[in-house]
Design an enzyme around this catalytic site. Structure first.
Site, PDB file in Angstrom:
ATOM      1  N   ASN A  82       0.131  20.139 -20.727  1.00  0.00           N
ATOM      2  CA  ASN A  82      -0.052  19.297 -21.827  1.00  0.00           C
ATOM      3  C   ASN A  82       0.604  20.129 -23.430  1.00  0.00           C
ATOM      4  OD1 ASN A  82      -1.101  17.095 -19.922  1.00  0.00           O
ATOM      5  ND2 ASN A  82      -2.855  18.068 -19.965  1.00  0.00           N
TER       6      ASN A  82
ATOM      7  N   GLU B 108      -4.090  17.473 -10.643  1.00  0.00           N
ATOM      8  CA  GLU B 108      -4.613  18.106 -12.353  1.00  0.00           C
ATOM      9  C   GLU B 108      -5.804  18.665 -12.384  1.00  0.00           C
ATOM     10  OE1 GLU B 108      -2.284  16.384 -15.429  1.00  0.00           O
ATOM     11  OE2 GLU B 108      -4.112  17.450 -16.395  1.00  0.00           O
TER      12      GLU B 108
ATOM     13  N   HIS C  94       8.472  10.560 -27.685  1.00  0.00           N
ATOM     14  CA  HIS C  94       7.280  11.402 -27.265  1.00  0.00           C
ATOM     15  C   HIS C  94       7.822  12.512 -26.850  1.00  0.00           C
ATOM     16  CE1 HIS C  94       4.571  12.284 -24.520  1.00  0.00           C
ATOM     17  NE2 HIS C  94       5.503  13.246 -23.788  1.00  0.00           N
TER      18      HIS C  94
ATOM     19  N   LYS D 130       7.906  23.596 -13.173  1.00  0.00           N
ATOM     20  CA  LYS D 130       6.838  21.755 -12.753  1.00  0.00           C
ATOM     21  C   LYS D 130       6.448  22.608 -11.377  1.00  0.00           C
ATOM     22  CE  LYS D 130       5.717  18.062 -13.722  1.00  0.00           C
ATOM     23  NZ  LYS D 130       5.816  16.448 -14.732  1.00  0.00           N
TER      24      LYS D 130
ATOM     25  N   HIS E 151       0.054  13.586 -29.116  1.00  0.00           N
ATOM     26  CA  HIS E 151      -0.170  11.481 -28.967  1.00  0.00           C
ATOM     27  C   HIS E 151      -0.472  11.510 -30.169  1.00  0.00           C
ATOM     28  CE1 HIS E 151      -1.825   8.873 -26.019  1.00  0.00           C
ATOM     29  NE2 HIS E 151      -2.621   8.553 -26.976  1.00  0.00           N
TER      30      HIS E 151
ATOM     31  N   ARG F 149       1.127  -1.330  -0.594  1.00  0.00           N
ATOM     32  CA  ARG F 149      -0.194   0.102  -0.218  1.00  0.00           C
ATOM     33  C   ARG F 149       1.182   1.223   0.082  1.00  0.00           C
ATOM     34  NH1 ARG F 149      -3.150  -3.262   3.792  1.00  0.00           N
ATOM     35  NH2 ARG F 149      -5.137  -3.987   2.923  1.00  0.00           N
TER      36      ARG F 149
ATOM     37  N   GLU G  34      10.809  19.255 -23.941  1.00  0.00           N
ATOM     38  CA  GLU G  34       9.852  19.708 -22.895  1.00  0.00           C
ATOM     39  C   GLU G  34      10.643  20.845 -21.889  1.00  0.00           C
ATOM     40  OE1 GLU G  34       7.150  18.052 -21.184  1.00  0.00           O
ATOM     41  OE2 GLU G  34       7.245  15.953 -23.332  1.00  0.00           O
TER      42      GLU G  34
ATOM     43  N   LYS H 251       3.702  11.301 -11.069  1.00  0.00           N
ATOM     44  CA  LYS H 251       2.350  10.909 -12.217  1.00  0.00           C
ATOM     45  C   LYS H 251       3.176   9.999 -12.196  1.00  0.00           C
ATOM     46  CE  LYS H 251      -0.802  14.497 -13.964  1.00  0.00           C
ATOM     47  NZ  LYS H 251      -0.983  14.676 -15.496  1.00  0.00           N
TER      48      LYS H 251
ATOM     49  N   HIS I 101       0.677  18.364 -25.915  1.00  0.00           N
ATOM     50  CA  HIS I 101       0.735  16.706 -26.065  1.00  0.00           C
ATOM     51  C   HIS I 101      -0.733  15.853 -26.908  1.00  0.00           C
ATOM     52  CE1 HIS I 101       3.623  17.216 -23.409  1.00  0.00           C
ATOM     53  NE2 HIS I 101       3.475  16.248 -22.593  1.00  0.00           N
TER      54      HIS I 101
ATOM     55  N   ARG J  42      -2.491  22.407 -13.894  1.00  0.00           N
ATOM     56  CA  ARG J  42      -1.960  21.645 -14.307  1.00  0.00           C
ATOM     57  C   ARG J  42      -1.734  20.454 -15.721  1.00  0.00           C
ATOM     58  NH1 ARG J  42       0.821  16.076 -10.697  1.00  0.00           N
ATOM     59  NH2 ARG J  42       2.413  15.510 -12.219  1.00  0.00           N
TER      60      ARG J  42
HETATM   61  N1  LIG Z   1       5.802  10.686 -14.823  1.00  0.00           N
HETATM   62  C1  LIG Z   1       4.895  12.105 -15.752  1.00  0.00           C
HETATM   63  O1  LIG Z   1       4.936  12.983 -15.506  1.00  0.00           O
HETATM   64  C2  LIG Z   1       5.849  11.695 -17.383  1.00  0.00           C
HETATM   65  C3  LIG Z   1       5.950  13.085 -18.140  1.00  0.00           C
HETATM   66  C4  LIG Z   1       6.701  12.831 -19.417  1.00  0.00           C
HETATM   67  C5  LIG Z   1       6.638  11.688 -20.135  1.00  0.00           C
HETATM   68  N2  LIG Z   1       6.743  10.641 -19.142  1.00  0.00           N
HETATM   69  C6  LIG Z   1       6.813   9.238 -19.503  1.00  0.00           C
HETATM   70  O2  LIG Z   1       8.279   9.145 -19.540  1.00  0.00           O
HETATM   71  C7  LIG Z   1       8.358   8.213 -20.947  1.00  0.00           C
HETATM   72  C8  LIG Z   1       9.641   8.766 -22.109  1.00  0.00           C
HETATM   73  O3  LIG Z   1      10.585   9.239 -20.866  1.00  0.00           O
HETATM   74  P1  LIG Z   1      12.332   9.514 -21.599  1.00  0.00           P
HETATM   75  O4  LIG Z   1      11.927   9.805 -23.021  1.00  0.00           O
HETATM   76  O5  LIG Z   1      12.566   9.559 -20.538  1.00  0.00           O
HETATM   77  O6  LIG Z   1      12.322   7.769 -21.583  1.00  0.00           O
HETATM   78  P2  LIG Z   1      12.859   6.571 -21.758  1.00  0.00           P
HETATM   79  O7  LIG Z   1      13.240   6.474 -19.984  1.00  0.00           O
HETATM   80  O8  LIG Z   1      12.376   5.204 -22.630  1.00  0.00           O
HETATM   81  O9  LIG Z   1      14.818   7.007 -21.553  1.00  0.00           O
HETATM   82  C9  LIG Z   1      14.527   7.006 -23.105  1.00  0.00           C
HETATM   83  C10 LIG Z   1      16.216   6.110 -23.349  1.00  0.00           C
HETATM   84  O10 LIG Z   1      17.785   6.826 -22.959  1.00  0.00           O
HETATM   85  C11 LIG Z   1      18.147   5.429 -21.863  1.00  0.00           C
HETATM   86  N3  LIG Z   1      18.981   6.407 -21.770  1.00  0.00           N
HETATM   87  C12 LIG Z   1      18.495   7.069 -20.592  1.00  0.00           C
HETATM   88  N4  LIG Z   1      19.323   7.459 -19.244  1.00  0.00           N
HETATM   89  C13 LIG Z   1      20.218   7.283 -20.174  1.00  0.00           C
HETATM   90  C14 LIG Z   1      21.811   7.792 -20.439  1.00  0.00           C
HETATM   91  N5  LIG Z   1      22.060   8.723 -19.550  1.00  0.00           N
HETATM   92  N6  LIG Z   1      22.692   7.308 -21.414  1.00  0.00           N
HETATM   93  C15 LIG Z   1      22.748   6.447 -21.927  1.00  0.00           C
HETATM   94  N7  LIG Z   1      20.883   6.047 -22.063  1.00  0.00           N
HETATM   95  C16 LIG Z   1      20.478   6.009 -21.545  1.00  0.00           C
HETATM   96  C17 LIG Z   1      17.061   4.422 -21.991  1.00  0.00           C
HETATM   97  O11 LIG Z   1      17.389   3.226 -21.728  1.00  0.00           O
HETATM   98  C18 LIG Z   1      16.248   4.970 -23.187  1.00  0.00           C
HETATM   99  O12 LIG Z   1      16.296   3.996 -24.353  1.00  0.00           O
HETATM  100  C19 LIG Z   1       7.267   8.020 -21.645  1.00  0.00           C
HETATM  101  O13 LIG Z   1       6.902   6.329 -20.486  1.00  0.00           O
HETATM  102  C20 LIG Z   1       6.221   8.732 -20.870  1.00  0.00           C
HETATM  103  O14 LIG Z   1       4.536   8.533 -21.299  1.00  0.00           O
HETATM  104  C21 LIG Z   1       6.248  10.936 -17.688  1.00  0.00           C
END
Ligand SMILES: NC(=O)c1ccc[n+]([C@@H]2O[C@H](COP(=O)([O-])OP(=O)(O)OC[C@H]3O[C@@H](n4cnc5c(N)ncnc54)[C@H](O)[C@@H]3O)[C@@H](O)[C@H]2O)c1
Length: 369
Positions: free
Chosen positions: A246, A237, A267, A227, A253, A121, A185, A143, A249, A242
């Site tokens: 988006n 949100e 993304h 942020k 999307h 939990r 971003e 999130k 987005h 918040r």
């Molecule tokens: N929680 C939130 O508020 C929020 C906001 C925006 C996006 N997201 C989510 O985040 C995700 C995307 O995150 P991301 O862009 O970081 O992608 P990711 O976590 O897939 O990382 C991108 C790539 O970079 C590699 N990588 C990461 N750090 C590295 C480093 N220092 N050196 C070498 N390689 C490295 C990873 O293995 C991967 O192949 C999506 O799932 C999206 O939905 C969440």
């Protein structure tokens, strides 16, 4: 080192930003790591670059790091990935008062945060974001989620981390395309609420991408400040504040859905294009000057990000993209809120946008220029 507080009643925490934080992880996290065993969730790409220094730092402090290493990519953010993570945490005898470390990008942060939210939990977790996107966006704000066959991020929870350490050195090993996705971003915070920061991003994007630490430090710090302010105002949100995050987005999307959520369009790249589309649509409906929309597009193109949807070769009508929007999780009682712009730095949520009008607009954007 910059320290940005995220002020939330009973759940406040710090985001620390600087170089050398992963090498100093043991003392940075010391009060939160109450046992010798330290559970760390990561992916194989991150482990290849950062496991050794993190392992060494923890061992030097008498800790015993335990590693769960997922395959890189969105597939880890799944029911299978969640089950694997939770079962592993249970086998490691993690208790509610313990803290699990998420070392990686947004995928690992979202997955580990959600596993921590439901383990017994709710146990604690620490974000060590290693992508620019995770440092400026996903690691802050609580999130957490996984994807399901019905769509992205549809199952999740709000669960705030206890600490975020954004080590700028991690960006040195990040592929350039991932840096670009994160920069989208960063510049988003300028476009949605800070015209001066937008101008700074437009002038300094190349430096950030080239690894200039002072520029990266400033970009990450300003983004996290923005942020943290927004999250403190509207953690779940519910007030609309918040929702401004988006920006880009909803269009983005739809583009991600049309390209199959694949490497064809990351993304952050989809968000970049989505912001250009939101700006141009705002101009089309008389909200923002064409000059401002052109400045948004050229700053995004200058960072090497896609800025013309016609160049994607999607070969579909605008209605196809608009139809993807019907499945957007922001859909609310039959209407889809769009973040539009009155100018650079002046975003708002519009609830009266007709998807048929968006489809016509997209027909024009999709036509070869
Ligand atoms: N929680 C939130 O508020 C929020 C906001 C925006 C996006 N997201 C989510 O985040 C995700 C995307 O995150 P991301 O862009 O970081 O992608 P990711 O976590 O897939 O990382 C991108 C790539 O970079 C590699 N990588 C990461 N750090 C590295 C480093 N220092 N050196 C070498 N390689 C490295 C990873 O293995 C991967 O192949 C999506 O799932 C999206 O939905 C969440």
């Amino acid at each position: 080192m910059a320290v940005i507080p995220v002020a939330l009643a009973g759940r406040s925490y710090e985001v620390r930003i600087g170089s050398g934080l992963l090498a100093d992880v043991a003392s940075q996290c010391a009060p939160l790591l109450r046992k010798a065993k330290v559970p760390i969730v990561t992916d194989a790409n991150v482990a290849a670059k950062w496991r050794d220094p993190v392992e060494a730092a923890l061992r030097a402090a008498g800790k015993e790091p335990r590693w769960l290493i997922h395959q890189p990519g969105e597939s880890a953010k799944s029911w299978d990935g969640l089950a694997r993570t939770v079962e592993w945490l249970l086998a490691e005898e993690v208790e509610r008062g313990d803290h699990v470390i998420a070392l990686g990008g947004g995928v690992i942060g979202d997955l580990t945060g959600f596993a921590a939210a439901i383990l017994k939990r709710g146990c604690g977790f620490i974000q060590l974001p290693t992508t620019l996107l995770a440092q400026v966006d996903s690691s802050v704000g609580g999130k957490t989620a996984i994807n399901t066959p019905a769509g992205k991020n549809l199952v999740g929870a709000f669960h705030q981390p206890a600490l975020v350490l954004a080590d700028l050195d991690a960006l040195d090993t990040l592929p350039m395309r991932e840096m670009g996705a994160g920069f989208a971003e960063v510049i988003k915070y300028g476009i949605l609420g800070d015209a001066d920061f937008f101008a700074w991003c437009a002038a300094n994007g190349a430096k950030i991408m080239a690894g200039d630490k002072a520029a990266q430090d400033y970009a990450v710090t300003r983004s996290v400040e923005a942020k943290a302010r927004i999250v403190a105002e509207d953690e779940r949100e519910t007030t609309g504040t918040r929702a401004l995050l988006n920006l880009g987005h909803t269009f983005g999307h739809a583009l991600e859905a049309q390209t199959g959520f694949s490497d064809r369009l990351l993304h952050g790249e989809a968000v970049a294009l989505g912001m250009v589309l939101a700006a141009r649509y705002s101009t089309r409906v008389g909200l923002m000057s064409a000059d401002d929309a052109a400045r948004v597009a050229s700053a995004i193109a200058a960072a090497g990000l896609p800025s013309e949807v016609s160049a994607l070769g999607l070969n579909c009508a605008g209605k196809v993209l608009a139809d993807h929007m019907l499945h957007d999780k922001k859909m609310d009682a039959g209407t889809l809120p769009f973040v539009l712009l009155r100018g650079i730095g002046d975003a708002f949520v519009a609830k009266d946008v007709a998807l048929s009008d968006i489809a016509t607009f997209l027909d024009d954007e999709l036509a070869p220029q």
